[in-house]
Design a protein around this motif. Structure first.
Motif, PDB file in Angstrom:
ATOM      1  N   SER A   2       0.847  -1.370  -0.067  1.00  0.00           N
ATOM      2  CA  SER A   2       0.026   0.026  -0.038  1.00  0.00           C
ATOM      3  C   SER A   2       0.846   1.347  -0.103  1.00  0.00           C
ATOM      4  O   SER A   2       0.385   2.220  -0.628  1.00  0.00           O
ATOM      5  N   GLU A   3       1.996   1.253   0.751  1.00  0.00           N
ATOM      6  CA  GLU A   3       3.061   2.306   0.622  1.00  0.00           C
ATOM      7  C   GLU A   3       3.384   2.627  -0.657  1.00  0.00           C
ATOM      8  O   GLU A   3       3.447   3.794  -1.043  1.00  0.00           O
ATOM      9  N   SER A   6       0.908   4.258  -2.931  1.00  0.00           N
ATOM     10  CA  SER A   6       0.754   5.629  -2.577  1.00  0.00           C
ATOM     11  C   SER A   6       1.742   6.610  -3.077  1.00  0.00           C
ATOM     12  O   SER A   6       1.584   7.536  -3.527  1.00  0.00           O
ATOM     13  N   MET A   9       2.032   5.943  -7.429  1.00  0.00           N
ATOM     14  CA  MET A   9       0.638   5.773  -8.308  1.00  0.00           C
ATOM     15  C   MET A   9       0.972   6.962  -9.311  1.00  0.00           C
ATOM     16  O   MET A   9       0.730   6.677 -10.712  1.00  0.00           O
ATOM     17  N   TRP A  10       1.122   8.343  -8.925  1.00  0.00           N
ATOM     18  CA  TRP A  10       1.227   9.145 -10.004  1.00  0.00           C
ATOM     19  C   TRP A  10       2.335   9.263 -10.939  1.00  0.00           C
ATOM     20  O   TRP A  10       2.074   9.366 -12.094  1.00  0.00           O
TER      21      TRP A  10
END
Length: 284
Positions: A2-3, A6, A9-10
């Motif tokens: 999840s890290e 985050s 992602m972009w």
């Protein structure tokens, strides 16, 4: 996990969404045999950015972007005017190299007057793709959609001046005008992506997938498909490597693209060797 999502992602969206048009333009550049024109235009755009910074604007101000694109238009006009066959005694690639070197030197001189000159030079070279914002990605993608629409509408003219220049002349196409429009749109793409990925990543996305594709295919549709697949896979591997080993993101992607080029060259050699063996056995 999840890290990682985050954080990456972009940057991942930027590196998967934006290089599509760079690959397409790279096919034009490789066919025109002006390989370093993107570096030259990127450096001209950077020179505009350096001047804007010296005038007191922030790197992300709209004024900085307009200064950068304004300088790029000047470069586009210069390259369009010097493409004519009458300039064979001075190859256009030599002029492109001179523009690159002089622009780089002027940029260094301008940034030497800035307290953050060294940091700005590093940023323009390798970019800050890891720090890209959703606004930057979406704004740049919107610009690319507009440029892609222009290329689609006038695809006959753009493809002719790049892939069939003799035919363009024989059909009395306004070659210099279409060249200027091509380089102006190309410069807008370069200006937009340099602010995200830096000069090295722009050059790599433009040239390496296009060269890989030319090793393995001849039809435009196949060239595009191979180029896009190369850019996509290299971006994914480069982003993961950068996150896993804490490498600079842009540099990691460039290195993976370099490895992809070696693999494509090896694959082309093996294919050619297999074909040669098959033809030899058929003759016997």
């Amino acid at each position: 996990m999840s890290e990682m999502i985050s954080v990456m992602m972009w940057p991942a969206i930027a590196c998967l969404l934006l290089p599509g048009i760079l690959v397409y333009l790279g096919l034009h550049i490789v066919r025109r045999e002006v390989i370093f024109v993107d570096l030259a235009l990127a450096q001209v755009a950077t020179l505009g950015t350096c001047l804007a910074l010296l005038l007191g604007h922030d790197a992300h101000d709209p004024q900085t972007y307009f200064w950068s694109f304004g300088f790029t238009l000047v470069g586009a006009a210069l390259f369009a005017l010097t493409r004519a066959k009458s300039h064979h005694q001075v190859p256009q690639e030599a002029l492109i190299g001179i523009v690159y070197v002089v622009s780089a030197a002027l940029g260094i001189l301008l940034l030497s007057r800035s307290a953050e000159g060294n940091e700005e030079l590093r940023r323009t070279l390798i970019g800050d793709v890891l720090l890209v914002t959703p606004h930057e990605v979406l704004k740049t993608f919107a610009i690319y959609v507009g440029i892609g629409a222009v290329h689609f509408i006038f695809r006959k003219q753009f493809l002719m001046i790049s892939f069939e220049p003799e035919r363009a002349v024989s059909e009395r196409l306004a070659v210099r005008w279409w060249d200027f429009l091509f380089y102006a749109l190309f410069g807008l793409v370069v200006t937009s992506f340099v602010q995200i990925g830096g000069v090295l990543l722009v050059f790599s996305y433009l040239i390496v997938p296009a060269v890989c594709a030319n090793f393995l295919a001849r039809k435009l549709s196949s060239l595009l498909a191979i180029g896009w697949i190369t850019a996509t896979i290299s971006s994914v591997i480069g982003l993961y490597t950068a996150y896993r080993f804490d490498f600079p993101t842009g540099a990691a992607i460039v290195c993976v693209l370099g490895a992809a080029l070696v693999l494509a060259a090896l694959a082309a050699w093996l294919i050619a060797k297999t074909k040669a063996k098959g033809q030899a056995s058929d003759r016997s």
